[in-house]
Scaffold this motif. Sequence first.
Motif, PDB file in Angstrom:
ATOM      1  N   ASN A  98     -24.320 -38.205   0.234  1.00  0.00           N
ATOM      2  CA  ASN A  98     -25.600 -38.632  -0.318  1.00  0.00           C
ATOM      3  C   ASN A  98     -26.191 -37.646  -1.315  1.00  0.00           C
ATOM      4  O   ASN A  98     -27.379 -37.728  -1.635  1.00  0.00           O
ATOM      5  CB  ASN A  98     -26.592 -38.848   0.829  1.00  0.00           C
ATOM      6  N   GLY A  99     -25.388 -36.691  -1.777  1.00  0.00           N
ATOM      7  CA  GLY A  99     -25.897 -35.721  -2.732  1.00  0.00           C
ATOM      8  C   GLY A  99     -27.065 -34.939  -2.150  1.00  0.00           C
ATOM      9  O   GLY A  99     -27.056 -34.564  -0.979  1.00  0.00           O
ATOM     10  N   PHE A 100     -28.090 -34.695  -2.957  1.00  0.00           N
ATOM     11  CA  PHE A 100     -29.279 -33.983  -2.496  1.00  0.00           C
ATOM     12  C   PHE A 100     -30.302 -34.975  -1.952  1.00  0.00           C
ATOM     13  O   PHE A 100     -30.549 -36.021  -2.552  1.00  0.00           O
ATOM     14  CB  PHE A 100     -29.904 -33.188  -3.646  1.00  0.00           C
ATOM     15  N   LEU A 101     -30.892 -34.638  -0.824  1.00  0.00           N
ATOM     16  CA  LEU A 101     -31.979 -35.450  -0.294  1.00  0.00           C
ATOM     17  C   LEU A 101     -33.195 -35.338  -1.210  1.00  0.00           C
ATOM     18  O   LEU A 101     -33.349 -34.353  -1.940  1.00  0.00           O
ATOM     19  CB  LEU A 101     -32.343 -34.970   1.112  1.00  0.00           C
ATOM     20  N   TYR A 104     -25.970 -32.192   0.098  1.00  0.00           N
ATOM     21  CA  TYR A 104     -26.118 -30.868  -0.472  1.00  0.00           C
ATOM     22  C   TYR A 104     -27.585 -30.462  -0.317  1.00  0.00           C
ATOM     23  O   TYR A 104     -28.479 -31.318  -0.312  1.00  0.00           O
ATOM     24  CB  TYR A 104     -25.759 -30.859  -1.954  1.00  0.00           C
ATOM     25  N   GLU A 105     -27.826 -29.164  -0.194  1.00  0.00           N
ATOM     26  CA  GLU A 105     -29.210 -28.707  -0.128  1.00  0.00           C
ATOM     27  C   GLU A 105     -29.347 -27.298  -0.677  1.00  0.00           C
ATOM     28  O   GLU A 105     -28.418 -26.506  -0.643  1.00  0.00           O
ATOM     29  CB  GLU A 105     -29.725 -28.771   1.319  1.00  0.00           C
ATOM     30  N   SER A 106     -30.532 -27.032  -1.200  1.00  0.00           N
ATOM     31  CA  SER A 106     -30.841 -25.731  -1.801  1.00  0.00           C
ATOM     32  C   SER A 106     -31.552 -24.853  -0.776  1.00  0.00           C
ATOM     33  O   SER A 106     -32.099 -25.349   0.208  1.00  0.00           O
ATOM     34  CB  SER A 106     -31.717 -25.927  -3.037  1.00  0.00           C
ATOM     35  N   PRO A 107     -31.601 -23.526  -1.011  1.00  0.00           N
ATOM     36  CA  PRO A 107     -32.211 -22.631  -0.025  1.00  0.00           C
ATOM     37  C   PRO A 107     -33.705 -22.860   0.180  1.00  0.00           C
ATOM     38  O   PRO A 107     -34.206 -22.701   1.291  1.00  0.00           O
ATOM     39  CB  PRO A 107     -31.933 -21.229  -0.597  1.00  0.00           C
ATOM     40  N   HIS A 108     -34.424 -23.270  -0.866  1.00  0.00           N
ATOM     41  CA  HIS A 108     -35.872 -23.417  -0.703  1.00  0.00           C
ATOM     42  C   HIS A 108     -36.267 -24.708   0.004  1.00  0.00           C
ATOM     43  O   HIS A 108     -37.450 -24.890   0.333  1.00  0.00           O
ATOM     44  CB  HIS A 108     -36.585 -23.305  -2.060  1.00  0.00           C
ATOM     45  N   ARG A 109     -35.277 -25.608   0.275  1.00  0.00           N
ATOM     46  CA  ARG A 109     -35.612 -26.831   1.010  1.00  0.00           C
ATOM     47  C   ARG A 109     -34.796 -26.989   2.290  1.00  0.00           C
ATOM     48  O   ARG A 109     -34.957 -27.996   2.994  1.00  0.00           O
ATOM     49  CB  ARG A 109     -35.399 -28.059   0.116  1.00  0.00           C
ATOM     50  N   ILE A 110     -33.941 -26.034   2.618  1.00  0.00           N
ATOM     51  CA  ILE A 110     -33.041 -26.231   3.756  1.00  0.00           C
ATOM     52  C   ILE A 110     -33.809 -26.394   5.065  1.00  0.00           C
ATOM     53  O   ILE A 110     -33.493 -27.262   5.884  1.00  0.00           O
ATOM     54  CB  ILE A 110     -31.999 -25.080   3.855  1.00  0.00           C
ATOM     55  N   ARG A 111     -34.847 -25.584   5.279  1.00  0.00           N
ATOM     56  CA  ARG A 111     -35.590 -25.696   6.534  1.00  0.00           C
ATOM     57  C   ARG A 111     -36.343 -27.038   6.610  1.00  0.00           C
ATOM     58  O   ARG A 111     -36.368 -27.683   7.671  1.00  0.00           O
ATOM     59  CB  ARG A 111     -36.571 -24.525   6.678  1.00  0.00           C
ATOM     60  N   ASP A 112     -36.949 -27.454   5.522  1.00  0.00           N
ATOM     61  CA  ASP A 112     -37.656 -28.737   5.512  1.00  0.00           C
ATOM     62  C   ASP A 112     -36.698 -29.887   5.825  1.00  0.00           C
ATOM     63  O   ASP A 112     -37.041 -30.801   6.584  1.00  0.00           O
ATOM     64  CB  ASP A 112     -38.311 -28.969   4.152  1.00  0.00           C
ATOM     65  N   SER A 113     -35.509 -29.837   5.243  1.00  0.00           N
ATOM     66  CA  SER A 113     -34.539 -30.906   5.477  1.00  0.00           C
ATOM     67  C   SER A 113     -34.075 -30.923   6.930  1.00  0.00           C
ATOM     68  O   SER A 113     -33.926 -31.995   7.543  1.00  0.00           O
ATOM     69  CB  SER A 113     -33.340 -30.754   4.536  1.00  0.00           C
ATOM     70  N   LEU A 114     -33.840 -29.754   7.511  1.00  0.00           N
ATOM     71  CA  LEU A 114     -33.436 -29.694   8.921  1.00  0.00           C
ATOM     72  C   LEU A 114     -34.543 -30.205   9.834  1.00  0.00           C
ATOM     73  O   LEU A 114     -34.282 -30.898  10.832  1.00  0.00           O
ATOM     74  CB  LEU A 114     -33.043 -28.268   9.301  1.00  0.00           C
ATOM     75  N   GLU A 115     -35.798 -29.883   9.501  1.00  0.00           N
ATOM     76  CA  GLU A 115     -36.922 -30.398  10.293  1.00  0.00           C
ATOM     77  C   GLU A 115     -36.959 -31.923  10.258  1.00  0.00           C
ATOM     78  O   GLU A 115     -37.198 -32.582  11.278  1.00  0.00           O
ATOM     79  CB  GLU A 115     -38.232 -29.814   9.768  1.00  0.00           C
ATOM     80  N   ASP A 116     -36.714 -32.502   9.088  1.00  0.00           N
ATOM     81  CA  ASP A 116     -36.741 -33.957   8.970  1.00  0.00           C
ATOM     82  C   ASP A 116     -35.527 -34.602   9.637  1.00  0.00           C
ATOM     83  O   ASP A 116     -35.630 -35.696  10.211  1.00  0.00           O
ATOM     84  CB  ASP A 116     -36.829 -34.360   7.497  1.00  0.00           C
ATOM     85  N   ILE A 117     -34.387 -33.950   9.576  1.00  0.00           N
ATOM     86  CA  ILE A 117     -33.200 -34.459  10.283  1.00  0.00           C
ATOM     87  C   ILE A 117     -33.466 -34.481  11.778  1.00  0.00           C
ATOM     88  O   ILE A 117     -33.132 -35.451  12.476  1.00  0.00           O
ATOM     89  CB  ILE A 117     -31.967 -33.602   9.948  1.00  0.00           C
ATOM     90  N   VAL A 164     -24.106 -27.130   2.417  1.00  0.00           N
ATOM     91  CA  VAL A 164     -23.640 -28.487   2.662  1.00  0.00           C
ATOM     92  C   VAL A 164     -24.046 -28.807   4.098  1.00  0.00           C
ATOM     93  O   VAL A 164     -23.672 -28.099   5.038  1.00  0.00           O
ATOM     94  CB  VAL A 164     -22.112 -28.635   2.513  1.00  0.00           C
ATOM     95  N   ILE A 165     -24.853 -29.857   4.263  1.00  0.00           N
ATOM     96  CA  ILE A 165     -25.291 -30.295   5.590  1.00  0.00           C
ATOM     97  C   ILE A 165     -24.425 -31.476   6.008  1.00  0.00           C
ATOM     98  O   ILE A 165     -24.297 -32.457   5.267  1.00  0.00           O
ATOM     99  CB  ILE A 165     -26.763 -30.741   5.584  1.00  0.00           C
ATOM    100  N   MET A 166     -23.845 -31.391   7.202  1.00  0.00           N
ATOM    101  CA  MET A 166     -23.033 -32.489   7.733  1.00  0.00           C
ATOM    102  C   MET A 166     -23.586 -32.902   9.090  1.00  0.00           C
ATOM    103  O   MET A 166     -23.786 -32.058   9.965  1.00  0.00           O
ATOM    104  CB  MET A 166     -21.568 -32.051   7.843  1.00  0.00           C
ATOM    105  N   VAL A 167     -23.860 -34.185   9.247  1.00  0.00           N
ATOM    106  CA  VAL A 167     -24.504 -34.703  10.452  1.00  0.00           C
ATOM    107  C   VAL A 167     -23.617 -35.774  11.078  1.00  0.00           C
ATOM    108  O   VAL A 167     -23.119 -36.668  10.372  1.00  0.00           O
ATOM    109  CB  VAL A 167     -25.887 -35.307  10.127  1.00  0.00           C
TER     110      VAL A 167
END
Length: 284
Positions: A137-140, A164-177, A223-226
Amino acid sequence: MTESSKGTLYVVATPIGNLEDLSPRAAGILESVAVIAAEDTRHTARLLKHLGIECSLLSLHEHNEAGRVGQLAAKLDSGEDVALVSDAGTPLISDPGFVLVRALREGGHRIVPVPGPCALVAALSAAGLPTDRFVFNGFLPAKRGARRSSLETLSERGETLVFYESPHRIRDSLEDIAAVLGDRRVVLARELTKTFETFLDGTAEQLLLLMDQDPDQSRGEFVIMVAGAPPRDIDTASLDGKAILQALLAEGVGVKQAAAVVARLLGGRKKAWYEKALSLRADG
């Protein structure tokens, strides 16, 4: 001019970190082409300097790609070869190049892939998650509402989900996951092929705790894999075999395949379901 006398566009994969990952074939092509179309010419210039290659560079990024098509098509038409590279990895995989490749292919030009490094594939190969089917899904999305909506849309998919994710959004993306997908297994690949390459494995909440303990784990490119959604139990007693056959046939599924699906779901002889499907198809 005949097609054989035209130049070739080579779509060349370049290292995502370790420069030794560049293949001899890729290096040879970069040395032989008339021009290299690069996402960031400064970045590619450093790679060429490391290789000892001198070549003309032309910027090609998301803001000027459409305008470069005619210029590069003219070079190919004159018999010159061109290489397309991104900053790292395989061009067009969440990187520019799609507009150019599509236009040149439609124009009858020869496009040749030169495979090599790709963060998506490298991460999946070492994650330990199912890879027979996956959804990239590329970048969220950058904003929380859109990001959660995107995750909701994917929440029922059974394939491994990859972002894919960048360092300044990695924590936000993990919280939403964690909020949307719950306690599924998540594998986080960071700084692939580089000195501080790491793989973190756990739920999204567990990975956030690891980042609290070691802030360095939230730096770099990710790279986030779920894990995909678990299969749902089917109440076969509530299923209507005739209705399922009708639905499958209406979607263009063949009689034999439709019968096999219903036999697997509801049991019974496949031949009997096949005959029923034939009858339904005959009745329209």
